[in-house]
Design a protein around this motif. Structure first.
Motif: not given
Length: 162
Positions: A49, A51, A67-68, A91-92, A96
């Motif tokens: 998560n 962001s 996944q970031g 970093q997003d 996905s």
């Protein structure tokens, strides 16, 4: 069309792998430079998560680096992102779904910590940026090699010594 379609598919895959490699490599270089500049421990950790208003480091196995991630100054030096720490970058997700590609570390790491002299804690680390699950070309995989001194480099050959 039958000739161009496979070539175009390979181009899309190699571009996505290249973007993922560049983003992670740049983040590692940034984290190391921030540790040197600030004279503090700086950590880059996997996050599911990044962001969110209150992002967190991933602790469960299985959630890959794709996944970031977040980068923070580890003010309380506990290698866990807490309210005492300073978030400096996030970093997003790059992938996905894991079937689109993933990023794993060997040995398995949830975080990489740089000390005030820019060195990593622990031994040599290899990050593998893997191709999508349906791609059979192992040559599409890319590797980021981090020496115990903290220097990160990109390699196409499983971090062989050069």
């Amino acid at each position: 069309t039958s000739i161009a379609a496979p070539t175009f598919g390979n181009l899309i895959i190699t571009t996505k792998i290249s973007q993922a490699t560049s983003a992670l490599h740049a983040s590692l270089l940034f984290a190391r430079s921030e540790a040197l500049k600030r004279g503090r421990n700086v950590v880059i950790c996997r996050s599911v998560n990044p962001s969110a208003i209150a992002p967190s480091c991933a602790t469960a196995p299985g959630a890959g680096w794709g996944q970031g991630w977040i980068i923070y100054v580890d003010e309380d030096e506990n290698k866990k992102f807490t309210n005492a720490d300073i978030l400096i970058r996030m970093q997003d997700a790059i992938f996905s779904k894991e079937a689109q590609g993933n990023i794993t570390s060997s040995p398995s790491r949830n975080y990489i910590s740089y000390n005030p002299t820019g060195q990593t804690f622990g031994s040599f680390i290899r990050l593998t940026i893997r191709r999508p699950a349906n791609d059979t070309h192992t040559s599409h995989d890319t590797f980021i090699c981090i020496a115990s001194g903290g220097r990160a480099r990109v390699d196409n050959d499983t971090c062989s010594s050069k």
